[in-house]
Design an enzyme around this catalytic site. Structure first.
Site, PDB file in Angstrom:
ATOM      1  N   TYR A  53      -1.551  -9.483   5.816  1.00  0.00           N
ATOM      2  CA  TYR A  53      -1.482  -8.019   5.842  1.00  0.00           C
ATOM      3  C   TYR A  53      -2.054  -7.457   4.544  1.00  0.00           C
ATOM      4  O   TYR A  53      -1.492  -7.640   3.469  1.00  0.00           O
ATOM      5  CB  TYR A  53      -0.045  -7.521   6.061  1.00  0.00           C
ATOM      6  CG  TYR A  53       0.533  -7.869   7.415  1.00  0.00           C
ATOM      7  CD1 TYR A  53      -0.260  -8.355   8.450  1.00  0.00           C
ATOM      8  CD2 TYR A  53       1.887  -7.702   7.692  1.00  0.00           C
ATOM      9  CE1 TYR A  53       0.263  -8.679   9.691  1.00  0.00           C
ATOM     10  CE2 TYR A  53       2.425  -8.018   8.933  1.00  0.00           C
ATOM     11  CZ  TYR A  53       1.607  -8.519   9.919  1.00  0.00           C
ATOM     12  OH  TYR A  53       2.132  -8.840  11.145  1.00  0.00           O
TER      13      TYR A  53
HETATM   14  N1  LIG Z   1       2.773 -11.285  14.783  1.00  0.00           N
HETATM   15  C1  LIG Z   1       1.703 -10.559  14.978  1.00  0.00           C
HETATM   16  O1  LIG Z   1       0.623 -11.063  15.358  1.00  0.00           O
HETATM   17  C2  LIG Z   1       1.763  -9.083  14.711  1.00  0.00           C
HETATM   18  C3  LIG Z   1       0.709  -8.244  15.093  1.00  0.00           C
HETATM   19  C4  LIG Z   1       0.827  -6.878  14.845  1.00  0.00           C
HETATM   20  C5  LIG Z   1       1.972  -6.383  14.219  1.00  0.00           C
HETATM   21  N2  LIG Z   1       2.979  -7.231  13.831  1.00  0.00           N
HETATM   22  C6  LIG Z   1       4.215  -6.714  13.167  1.00  0.00           C
HETATM   23  O2  LIG Z   1       4.782  -5.697  13.966  1.00  0.00           O
HETATM   24  C7  LIG Z   1       4.893  -4.486  13.229  1.00  0.00           C
HETATM   25  C8  LIG Z   1       4.726  -3.322  14.158  1.00  0.00           C
HETATM   26  O3  LIG Z   1       3.481  -3.403  14.861  1.00  0.00           O
HETATM   27  P1  LIG Z   1       2.653  -2.094  15.145  1.00  0.00           P
HETATM   28  O4  LIG Z   1       2.384  -1.394  13.855  1.00  0.00           O
HETATM   29  O5  LIG Z   1       1.502  -2.454  15.993  1.00  0.00           O
HETATM   30  O6  LIG Z   1       3.750  -1.251  15.951  1.00  0.00           O
HETATM   31  P2  LIG Z   1       3.680   0.040  16.904  1.00  0.00           P
HETATM   32  O7  LIG Z   1       5.021   0.639  16.816  1.00  0.00           O
HETATM   33  O8  LIG Z   1       3.188  -0.337  18.237  1.00  0.00           O
HETATM   34  O9  LIG Z   1       2.589   0.994  16.251  1.00  0.00           O
HETATM   35  C9  LIG Z   1       2.835   1.587  15.014  1.00  0.00           C
HETATM   36  C10 LIG Z   1       1.861   2.732  14.804  1.00  0.00           C
HETATM   37  O10 LIG Z   1       2.131   3.780  15.755  1.00  0.00           O
HETATM   38  C11 LIG Z   1       2.118   5.045  15.101  1.00  0.00           C
HETATM   39  N3  LIG Z   1       3.500   5.532  15.092  1.00  0.00           N
HETATM   40  C12 LIG Z   1       4.628   4.816  14.806  1.00  0.00           C
HETATM   41  N4  LIG Z   1       5.729   5.575  14.955  1.00  0.00           N
HETATM   42  C13 LIG Z   1       5.315   6.801  15.335  1.00  0.00           C
HETATM   43  C14 LIG Z   1       5.988   7.999  15.648  1.00  0.00           C
HETATM   44  N5  LIG Z   1       7.319   8.074  15.598  1.00  0.00           N
HETATM   45  N6  LIG Z   1       5.252   9.076  16.025  1.00  0.00           N
HETATM   46  C15 LIG Z   1       3.901   9.006  16.077  1.00  0.00           C
HETATM   47  N7  LIG Z   1       3.198   7.895  15.792  1.00  0.00           N
HETATM   48  C16 LIG Z   1       3.902   6.782  15.425  1.00  0.00           C
HETATM   49  C17 LIG Z   1       1.574   4.773  13.700  1.00  0.00           C
HETATM   50  O11 LIG Z   1       0.150   4.731  13.769  1.00  0.00           O
HETATM   51  P3  LIG Z   1      -0.794   6.001  13.486  1.00  0.00           P
HETATM   52  O12 LIG Z   1      -0.063   6.996  12.643  1.00  0.00           O
HETATM   53  O13 LIG Z   1      -1.963   5.384  12.813  1.00  0.00           O
HETATM   54  O14 LIG Z   1      -1.133   6.552  14.842  1.00  0.00           O
HETATM   55  C18 LIG Z   1       2.043   3.365  13.443  1.00  0.00           C
HETATM   56  O15 LIG Z   1       1.301   2.696  12.451  1.00  0.00           O
HETATM   57  C19 LIG Z   1       3.856  -4.643  12.105  1.00  0.00           C
HETATM   58  O16 LIG Z   1       4.136  -3.837  10.978  1.00  0.00           O
HETATM   59  C20 LIG Z   1       3.956  -6.107  11.799  1.00  0.00           C
HETATM   60  O17 LIG Z   1       5.072  -6.347  10.937  1.00  0.00           O
HETATM   61  C21 LIG Z   1       2.886  -8.564  14.090  1.00  0.00           C
END
Ligand SMILES: NC(=O)c1ccc[n+]([C@@H]2O[C@H](COP(=O)([O-])OP(=O)(O)OC[C@H]3O[C@@H](n4cnc5c(N)ncnc54)[C@H](OP(=O)(O)O)[C@@H]3O)[C@@H](O)[C@H]2O)c1
Length: 344
Positions: A53
Site C-alpha cells: 500500500y
Molecule cells: N486483500 C486485498 O487484496 C485487498 C484489496 C483491496 C483492499 N483491501 C483492504 O480493504 C480495505 C477496504 O477496501 P476498499 O477501499 O476497496 O473498500 P470500499 O469500502 O469498497 O471502498 C472504499 C472507497 O469508497 C469510497 N467511500 C467509502 N466510504 C464512503 C462513504 N461513506 N461515502 C462515500 N464514499 C465512500 C471512498 O472512495 P472515493 O472517495 O475515492 O470515492 C473509499 O476510498 C482497504 O483499505 C484494504 O485494507 C484488501
C-alpha cells in the site's frame, strides 16, 4: 462496537476493521491519524495494512501513529499486514518464497515500528513456490515471535483446502482468516470459497465492502464519474470500470435495493451495505476503506445497525449471484440422494 473471535483464535477483534489502502495516497498522514483516532474512539481495534500500500508508506503512517499514541491505546491495536506483491524490481522481490517473505516481514516490522504483527497475511496465491516452503516459513515466523497468527488473502476454495490440509499434516500453525473481495455486488465466492472457509473454520475479513464506492450510491446511471472519486480520478481505467459495471442491470437493482432499505431505516446506503456484510456467514470483520474522516464516520455508523429479516431478504434477492446451475445449486446431484428411497 461488537467483537468476534479472529477465526478460531481467542483474539477478540471489532466487527469493523480499519483498512489503510488510501493512507499516503488519497489520505495524507494527518488525515490518516485522524481516521485511526476516530476508529479507536468508536471501539475499533483491528487495523489492516500491507507492504504494497503506497509502497510501504501506509505501514509507516500506521507505525508513526502507534509510536505517538499512549501505551493504553497502542496496546489495544490488533495489527494485520500482508506480503507477496512486488516491493522492488529484482526477480526475488515478490512471491511467497522463504527468501522474499522473511525479508518482506522484517521490512514491514521496521516500518510499523513493532517486534511482532498480530496477523500476517499472504496477499494472494503463488503458483511457482511450493506450498510447503511458504507454510514452513510462516510457521517459523510464529515460532520466532514475529507473527501471532497467519492469514490468507484472495485464495480460491481448493487453495484454502489444500493449505489447511497441508498445515495440519505437518503440525504447522494454520491460517485463521481469509481476506477476499466480498460485497453486495460480488457474491460469487459464496459458491465455493465461503463453504471452504466455514468447513476449515477460517474467519472472513471482506475487502471492498462498498464495491469501491458503488454501494454508497455515489455513481449514477446517467453520468460517467468525474472528480475526486476512485473512478472519477482515473479517467481511463475508471471509465472502463464504470462502463463495465454500469452495463449490468444487477448493479442498479442492488443499488436501488440498498437505497430503499436505507431510506426505510433512516440510515446511509454505506451503513446498510456494511451491516448486510457483517451479518454474512463466516464473516469476522468487515474492512472499511475511507478517503476522508467524514466517510469513515458514516461507515462507523454501521456498528449499531442490525438489519431485520425482511431487509436482509430484500438485499439477498436483489444481489443473488444466480448460483442455480450445476454443480452449485438447482436440481443437481448434491440435492439428489437426500430423498432417495433405499428400500428399492
Ligand atoms: N486483500 C486485498 O487484496 C485487498 C484489496 C483491496 C483492499 N483491501 C483492504 O480493504 C480495505 C477496504 O477496501 P476498499 O477501499 O476497496 O473498500 P470500499 O469500502 O469498497 O471502498 C472504499 C472507497 O469508497 C469510497 N467511500 C467509502 N466510504 C464512503 C462513504 N461513506 N461515502 C462515500 N464514499 C465512500 C471512498 O472512495 P472515493 O472517495 O475515492 O470515492 C473509499 O476510498 C482497504 O483499505 C484494504 O485494507 C484488501
Amino acid at each position: 462496537m461488537d467483537y468476534r473471535n479472529l477465526g478460531r483464535t481467542g483474539c477478540a477483534v471489532s466487527t469493523l476493521t480499519l483498512g489503510t489502502m488510501t493512507f499516503g495516497k488519497e489520505t495524507d498522514e494527518h488525515a490518516a491519524h485522524e481516521q485511526l483516532d476516530a476508529f479507536f474512539e468508536a471501539g475499533g481495534n483491528l487495523v489492516d495494512t500491507a507492504d504494497v500500500y503506497t509502497t510501504g508508506v501506509s505501514e509507516e503512517v500506521v507505525g508513526h501513529w502507534l509510536a505517538q499514541r499512549p501505551a493504553d491505546v497502542r496496546d489495544r491495536a490488533v495489527v494485520a499486514t500482508k506480503g507477496r506483491f512486488p516491493m522492488g524490481d529484482d526477480v526475488n522481490d515478490l512471491g511467497l518464497s522463504r527468501r522474499h517473505l522473511q525479508r518482506a516481514l522484517d521490512a514491514s516490522l521496521r516500518r510499523l515500528g513493532v517486534d511482532c504483527v498480530d496477523l500476517y497475511q499472504v496477499h494472494s496465491w503463488d503458483p511457482v513456490t511450493p506450498l510447503e516452503e511458504t507454510l514452513a516459513t510462516l510457521d517459523d515466523m510464529v515460532r520466532a515471535g514475529k507473527v501471532r497468527y497467519v492469514g490468507l488473502s484472495n485464495y480460491t476454495g481448493w487453495q484454502v483446502q489444500k493449505t489447511m490440509a497441508l498445515a495440519e499434516r505437518h503440525g504447522w500453525h494454520a491460517p485463521v482468516t481469509l481476506q477476499p473481495q466480498y460485497n453486495l455486488l460480488v457474491r460469487e465466492l459464496e459458491w465455493e470459497i465461503v463453504p471452504s472457509c466455514l468447513d476449515a473454520g477460517l474467519g472472513l475479513l471482506p475487502w471492498s465492502p462498498l464495491g469501491g464506492g458503488w454501494l454508497t450510491g455515489k455513481y449514477t446511471r446517467d453520468q460517467r464519474p468525474t472528480g475526486a472519486t476512485r473512478l472519477g480520478e482515473n479517467p481511463e481505467r475508471g471509465v472502463e470500470a464504470y462502463d463495465r459495471r454500469s452495463a449490468q442491470q444487477r448493479t442498479w437493482d442492488v443499488v436501488d435495493a440498498v437505497r430503499e432499505v436505507a431510506d426505510g431505516r433512516g440510515a446511509s446506503m454505506a451503513q446498510v451495505a456494511l451491516a448486510w456484510l457483517a451479518d454474512r456467514p463466516a464473516v469476522t470483520s468487515v474492512i472499511l476503506g475511507a478517503r476522508t474522516s467524514e466517510q469513515l464516520a458514516d461507515n462507523l455508523g454501521a456498528a449499531g445497525l442490525y438489519l431485520d429479516a425482511d431487509e436482509t431478504a430484500r438485499l439477498d434477492a436483489a444481489s443473488d449471484p444466480g448460483a442455480a446451475d450445476y454443480p452449485y445449486g438447482g436440481p443437481g446431484i448434491a440435492q439428489r440422494g437426500r430423498t432417495v428411497d433405499r428400500s428399492q
